[in-house]
Design a protein around this motif. Structure first.
Motif, mmCIF file in Angstrom:
data_model
loop_
_atom_site.group_PDB
_atom_site.id
_atom_site.type_symbol
_atom_site.label_atom_id
_atom_site.label_comp_id
_atom_site.label_asym_id
_atom_site.label_seq_id
_atom_site.Cartn_x
_atom_site.Cartn_y
_atom_site.Cartn_z
ATOM 1 N N UNK A 189 0.793 -1.226 0.000
ATOM 2 C CA UNK A 189 0.000 0.000 0.000
ATOM 3 C C UNK A 189 0.823 1.272 0.000
ATOM 4 N N UNK A 190 0.129 2.403 -0.185
ATOM 5 C CA UNK A 190 0.763 3.717 -0.141
ATOM 6 C C UNK A 190 0.522 4.445 1.168
ATOM 7 N N UNK A 191 -0.436 3.963 1.956
ATOM 8 C CA UNK A 191 -0.732 4.596 3.246
ATOM 9 C C UNK A 191 -1.092 3.526 4.269
ATOM 10 N N UNK A 196 -6.374 8.391 8.065
ATOM 11 C CA UNK A 196 -7.302 9.497 8.332
ATOM 12 C C UNK A 196 -7.118 10.096 9.727
ATOM 13 N N UNK A 197 -6.521 9.342 10.623
ATOM 14 C CA UNK A 197 -6.362 9.821 11.990
ATOM 15 C C UNK A 197 -5.040 10.542 12.216
ATOM 16 N N UNK A 198 -4.173 10.555 11.221
ATOM 17 C CA UNK A 198 -2.855 11.166 11.364
ATOM 18 C C UNK A 198 -2.920 12.667 11.122
ATOM 19 N N UNK A 199 -1.943 13.397 11.675
ATOM 20 C CA UNK A 199 -1.819 14.821 11.399
ATOM 21 C C UNK A 199 -1.283 15.033 9.994
ATOM 22 N N UNK A 200 -1.233 16.287 9.546
ATOM 23 C CA UNK A 200 -0.751 16.573 8.198
ATOM 24 C C UNK A 200 0.686 16.087 8.018
ATOM 25 N N UNK A 201 1.554 16.414 8.959
ATOM 26 C CA UNK A 201 2.939 15.955 8.874
ATOM 27 C C UNK A 201 3.017 14.437 8.987
ATOM 28 N N UNK A 202 2.153 13.867 9.807
ATOM 29 C CA UNK A 202 2.128 12.416 9.943
ATOM 30 C C UNK A 202 1.716 11.739 8.647
ATOM 31 N N UNK A 205 4.751 11.919 6.202
ATOM 32 C CA UNK A 205 5.791 10.961 6.577
ATOM 33 C C UNK A 205 5.340 9.521 6.324
ATOM 34 N N UNK A 206 4.063 9.247 6.588
ATOM 35 C CA UNK A 206 3.543 7.902 6.347
ATOM 36 C C UNK A 206 3.570 7.577 4.854
ATOM 37 N N UNK A 207 3.172 8.548 4.027
ATOM 38 C CA UNK A 207 3.194 8.362 2.570
ATOM 39 C C UNK A 207 4.613 8.114 2.062
ATOM 40 N N UNK A 208 5.567 8.943 2.500
ATOM 41 C CA UNK A 208 6.958 8.771 2.074
ATOM 42 C C UNK A 208 7.536 7.457 2.596
ATOM 43 N N UNK A 209 7.144 7.066 3.792
ATOM 44 C CA UNK A 209 7.613 5.813 4.384
ATOM 45 C C UNK A 209 7.184 4.618 3.537
ATOM 46 N N UNK A 210 5.955 4.652 3.049
ATOM 47 C CA UNK A 210 5.457 3.566 2.213
ATOM 48 C C UNK A 210 6.103 3.558 0.824
ATOM 49 N N UNK A 211 6.589 4.706 0.371
ATOM 50 C CA UNK A 211 7.147 4.799 -0.982
ATOM 51 C C UNK A 211 8.594 4.325 -1.092
#
Length: 349
Positions: A189-191, A196-202, A205-211
């Motif tokens: 996955x990408x996220x 939906x429960x994460x902050x904007x910065x979260x 970082x979550x998106x980049x972590x998955x990439x």
């Protein structure tokens, strides 16, 4: 130039029709069409259609009411002769109507748009990282041609080029995705599920972590081509007479390289930039998407072929071929913008 552009635009029409026509003719002879697929699903058997010994009839149709078969054929438009279906398809495509999926009950446009975020993520990050790393690396290799840095960097990028992306992806999952060693990065996955429960910065970082893993598997093989093209282009320009003349006038090496060599050496890269950039939006790597469970355009096309979802197959082919032709024309225009000495009339006599 206007005459050339008009000629190219007019040539796009028969090219586009030729590609669509060839594909349409081929799929008429492919066994196990959408009607047979639906018959098998109705009988609860799934999978591809199985041909009988004589090859004239599919087992998927056996035991099914003939009236039901005719109803499904009418639903998919197979009650009409192929030539009529062909011209109806061309009429829809002329209106940019890509049709309706047989099995997903959505328009092809909606399916393409729904898969675009995944393919855009993979394509754009691969594109930007390739150019941001390969162009400076190629320039450095050209300046230090023959040095230890040149030899070692060439070996590294060529080894990366020789390793298929999906093989590297499997290795990365085994090493860093919890396969055997450590689990530093997510498997799919990408996220995350709690996106939906994460902050904007979260979320960022979550998106980049998955990439990290899929982008690494996609981008490593792309370094060699751009790097070596940049190096060879710079070496060719450095050896030309105007560079020797500039040096003889007492210009600094930095001024010679960046003011005189840089512009001419980047012509092959800049002219291919539009096609690479726009193509990044429609990059669909089936193996990478499957390996990391990413639902993008590559997986969409593969599943459409397996299920004989012809509107998706033909609609996406029409769209991507049209985009390819347009970007090729844009690349030709870039030649003139980068190097005004080029005249199209002289090139095509």
């Amino acid at each position: 130039m206007l005459a050339y552009l008009l000629k190219r635009i007019l040539l796009m029409i028969p090219t586009l029709i030729g590609v669509i026509t060839l594909t349409f003719v081929v799929i008429q002879f492919v066994p196990g069409g959408p009607v047979e697929q639906m018959m098998l699903e109705m009988k609860g058997r799934g999978g591809a259609a199985e041909a009988s010994g004589g090859g004239a009839e599919y087992r998927g149709r056996r035991g099914v009411d003939p009236d039901k078969i005719k109803e499904i054929q009418a639903l998919y438009g197979f009650d009409k002769p192929p030539i009529e279906r062909y011209f109806l398809m061309l009429k829809r495509f002329a209106k940019f109507d890509l049709g309706q999926s047989y099995f997903q009950h959505r328009s092809v446009w909606e399916l393409v748009k729904s898969k675009m975020p995944v393919s855009i993520s993979l394509g754009l990050w691969t594109f930007f990282l390739t150019y941001l790393i390969s162009v400076p690396l190629g320039i450095s290799k050209a300046i230090r041609a023959g040095s230890r840095f040149d030899v070692i960097s060439s070996m590294i990028v060529l080894v990366g080029y020789a390793i298929p992306g999906f093989v590297l992806g499997v290795l990365l999952l085994v090493l860093f995705g919890g396969g055997t060693f450590v689990q530093w990065f997510p498997l799919r996955g990408l996220t995350s599920d709690d996106w939906d429960q994460l902050s904007l910065m979260g979320k960022v970082m979550d998106y980049l972590w998955h990439l990290v893993l899929p982008i690494t598997a996609s981008v490593v093989g792309s370094f060699a081509v751009v790097t070596m093209l940049t190096k060879n282009a710079f070496l060719e320009e450095i050896r030309k007479q105007y560079v020797l003349t500039a040096r003889a006038k007492g210009l600094s090496e930095h001024r010679v390289l960046w003011k005189h060599v840089f512009r001419n050496a980047l012509i092959p890269l800049v002219t291919g930039f539009p096609a690479a950039f726009i193509g990044a939006f429609f990059t669909g790597s089936l193996l990478i998407e499957t390996l990391f469970s990413l639902d993008g355009l590559g997986l969409l096309s593969y599943e459409a072929v397996l299920r004989r979802d012809y509107p998706v197959v033909l609609g996406t082919l029409y769209l991507f071929t049209l985009i390819g032709l347009v970007t090729r024309l844009i690349s030709d225009i870039c030649y003139v913008m980068v190097d005004p000495r080029i005249h199209f009339e002289g090139m095509h006599r």
